[in-house]
Design an enzyme around this catalytic site. Structure first.
Site, PDB file in Angstrom:
ATOM      1  N   ARG A  77       0.851  -1.187   0.000  1.00  0.00           N
ATOM      2  CA  ARG A  77       0.000   0.000   0.000  1.00  0.00           C
ATOM      3  C   ARG A  77       0.890   1.241   0.000  1.00  0.00           C
ATOM      4  NH1 ARG A  77      -2.236   2.885   4.719  1.00  0.00           N
ATOM      5  NH2 ARG A  77      -3.737   4.332   3.833  1.00  0.00           N
ATOM      6  N   HIS A 121      -2.604  11.007   0.986  1.00  0.00           N
ATOM      7  CA  HIS A 121      -2.083  10.727   2.324  1.00  0.00           C
ATOM      8  C   HIS A 121      -1.351  11.988   2.808  1.00  0.00           C
ATOM      9  CE1 HIS A 121      -0.561   7.295   5.122  1.00  0.00           C
ATOM     10  NE2 HIS A 121      -0.177   8.436   5.680  1.00  0.00           N
ATOM     11  N   GLU A 166      -6.926   8.420   6.486  1.00  0.00           N
ATOM     12  CA  GLU A 166      -7.113   9.038   7.795  1.00  0.00           C
ATOM     13  C   GLU A 166      -7.600  10.482   7.721  1.00  0.00           C
ATOM     14  OE1 GLU A 166      -3.561   8.449  10.107  1.00  0.00           O
ATOM     15  OE2 GLU A 166      -3.699   6.283   9.987  1.00  0.00           O
ATOM     16  N   ASN A 293      -7.102   1.389   9.992  1.00  0.00           N
ATOM     17  CA  ASN A 293      -5.803   1.661  10.612  1.00  0.00           C
ATOM     18  C   ASN A 293      -6.011   1.669  12.124  1.00  0.00           C
ATOM     19  OD1 ASN A 293      -5.014   2.123   8.003  1.00  0.00           O
ATOM     20  ND2 ASN A 293      -4.375   4.250   8.307  1.00  0.00           N
ATOM     21  N   TYR A 295      -3.868   1.364  15.981  1.00  0.00           N
ATOM     22  CA  TYR A 295      -2.610   1.267  16.744  1.00  0.00           C
ATOM     23  C   TYR A 295      -2.858   1.016  18.229  1.00  0.00           C
ATOM     24  CZ  TYR A 295      -0.251   2.804  12.538  1.00  0.00           C
ATOM     25  OH  TYR A 295       0.228   2.863  11.250  1.00  0.00           O
ATOM     26  N   GLU A 352      -3.289  -0.449   8.086  1.00  0.00           N
ATOM     27  CA  GLU A 352      -2.125  -0.069   8.907  1.00  0.00           C
ATOM     28  C   GLU A 352      -2.277  -0.652  10.294  1.00  0.00           C
ATOM     29  OE1 GLU A 352      -1.051   4.097   9.349  1.00  0.00           O
ATOM     30  OE2 GLU A 352      -1.471   4.453   7.213  1.00  0.00           O
TER      31      GLU A 352
HETATM   32  O1  IFM Z   1       3.079   7.234   9.986  1.00  0.00           O
HETATM   33  C1  IFM Z   1       1.717   7.256  10.223  1.00  0.00           C
HETATM   34  C2  IFM Z   1       0.935   7.141   8.937  1.00  0.00           C
HETATM   35  O2  IFM Z   1       1.299   8.104   8.012  1.00  0.00           O
HETATM   36  C3  IFM Z   1      -0.536   7.280   9.209  1.00  0.00           C
HETATM   37  N1  IFM Z   1      -0.957   6.410  10.267  1.00  0.00           N
HETATM   38  C4  IFM Z   1      -0.180   6.336  11.465  1.00  0.00           C
HETATM   39  C5  IFM Z   1       1.284   6.141  11.136  1.00  0.00           C
HETATM   40  C6  IFM Z   1       2.119   6.060  12.430  1.00  0.00           C
HETATM   41  O3  IFM Z   1       2.026   7.252  13.125  1.00  0.00           O
END
Ligand code: IFM
Length: 446
Positions: A77, A121, A166, A293, A295, A352
């Site tokens: 990606r 992006h 995002e 995405n 985290y 992500e």
């Molecule tokens: O690096 C970023 C990415 O560009 C967008 N999502 C989170 C990642 C980590 O911070």
């Protein structure tokens, strides 16, 4: 057979973004983006770093694709730099810049790697920001024009397209928190940006359908689900507002064609002048997939003085990465199930997920990133559990292929499964890259 086996044809790979990896910011006719400008302002980026060179991927993409192939990846990606393709934002196409993406796509396809292309992006051409950027309602037609250039050139070869990466970060981190380009701190402006982004997304989806581009069209959202810190009604309220901001705001727009009423009420109560949102219903265009995405989650405690969400973010006493992000894979499993149940989502890809650690190369030339292997193992299994519970997830792209320019953290936050030496530009696969190669080979893990 591995204990946690993923569905047949599951796509495995990594994700990156143009400004974070390409470098070559002045090469072959590329013009300034809002990130080039933002990096020039002292104090915006840790230790004054920029993406001027980054991974120099623009000049080394063949080497990078070859390494992806060696590591067994079946998907990749990436995003396109708008100002490389349309140096004036609109109008004349820069053939050299466009050719770079065409060559990259051919290189990927001949390596057996499926390209997943993100149109936007975060790196808006500065020339468009000078006209108001995403606050200017003309951005919808700018984005349509830009989309068309890429559909014309790469349609048919690229089968997986995302409009935006995002929008939360574009709108709110860039225009409310001011931590990202263009560095504005204005909640009202950021809400307008979020609305215009949604209109631009929908216009691009419609164009994709009208042009009958073969393949799938989607969008990628980031999610930071919120938990109340305690069971008190106040904490629940604080958490609901944060969830409305970080989960429901864009999901409601994309799937229901509206913004959440409780959030609109809150913004009004806080004295924010809102746009009329006259065309919000048109945002609910059918998409083929949702990119997720994820985290970490957050925990919120009520604070009547905290503006605008009555909430403080409370750090939990659990393991965190070196970036100080909580490691909590159960949230990913729950989130995927929730998105399916509450929004009847189409198929999803993890576009992500990953972690930042201060990895270093040993004297023997290795990078022993066992913490990353641990993080990814936990999250791969969580996604597997969601699949077992009936969620349609078709692929997993780890953030990121290599350490790269991590926005406000510059080079000081390493997310790669490949180590990048920012001085010599040497790429060194970390242990996690070899571990992931086995996961891909077995289409699963034990
Ligand atoms: O690096 C970023 C990415 O560009 C967008 N999502 C989170 C990642 C980590 O911070």
């Amino acid at each position: 057979m591995p204990k946690y086996e993923f569905p047949k044809d599951f796509k495995w790979g990594t994700a990156t973004a143009s400004y974070q990896i390409e470098g070559a910011v002045k090469q072959d006719g590329r013009t300034e983006s809002i990130w080039d400008r933002f990096c020039q302002m002292p104090g915006n980026i840790l230790r004054g770093d920029t993406g001027e060179v980054a991974n120099d991927h623009y000049n080394r993409y063949k080497e990078d694709v070859a390494l992806m192939k060696e590591l067994g990846h079946t998907a990749y990606r990436f995003s396109v730099s708008w100002s490389r393709v349309l140096p004036d934002g609109v109008g004349k196409v820069n053939e050299k810049g466009l050719q770079f993406y065409s060559d990259l796509v051919d290189e990927l396809i001949s390596a057996g790697i499926e390209p997943f292309l993100t149109l936007y992006h975060w790196d808006l051409p500065q020339v468009l920001q000078d006209k108001g950027g995403w606050q200017n309602s003309d951005c919808v037609k700018w984005f349509e024009e830009y989309s068309k250039v890429l559909f014309d050139k790469l349609g048919g070869r690229v089968k997986y397209w995302s409009t935006l990466n995002e929008p939360f970060c574009v709108a709110f981190v860039g225009n409310f928190f001011g931590e990202h380009a263009p560095g504005i701190r204005d909640l009202g402006a950021s809400i307008l940006v979020s609305y215009n982004l949604m209109l631009a997304h929908a216009a691009s989806v419609r164009l994709f359908r009208e042009m009958k581009i073969p393949g799938e069209m989607g969008i990628t959202l980031n999610f930071t689900p919120s938990y109340p810190y305690t069971d008190s009604e106040e904490d629940k309220l604080a958490s609901r507002y944060n969830d409305g901001f970080a989960v429901r705001w864009f999901m409601d727009a994309i799937f229901n064609g509206s913004f959440p009423q409780d959030m609109l009420d809150l913004f009004k109560e806080r004295g924010i002048t809102l746009p009329d949102f006259a065309d919000i219903a048109s945002v609910a265009e059918d998409i083929d997939f949702l990119g997720v995405n994820y985290y970490h989650p957050a925990w919120h405690r009520y604070n009547e003085h905290s503006w605008p969400f009555y909430a403080d973010n409370i750090r939990q006493d659990i393991a965190h990465t070196d970036r100080d992000w909580a490691i909590h894979e159960e949230t990913l499993e729950k989130l995927l199930i929730r998105l399916k149940n509450e929004y009847n989502t189409p198929k999803m890809y993890i576009t992500e997920n990953g972690c930042s650690y201060n990895d270093a190369v040993t004297e023997d030339g290795e990078v022993l990133d066992y913490s990353r292997i641990n993080y990814l193992t936990r999250h791969f299994k969580a996604v597997h559990r969601a699949i077992e519970k009936g969620v349609d997830i078709r692929g997993y792209m780890v953030w990121s292929f290599y350490d790269n320019f991590e926005w406000a953290f510059g080079r000081y936050s390493r997310f790669g499964i490949v180590h990048h030496d920012f001085d010599t530009l040497k790429r060194t696969p970390k242990q996690s890259a070899y571990w992931m190669r086995d996961v891909i080979k077995n289409n699963g893990l034990d």
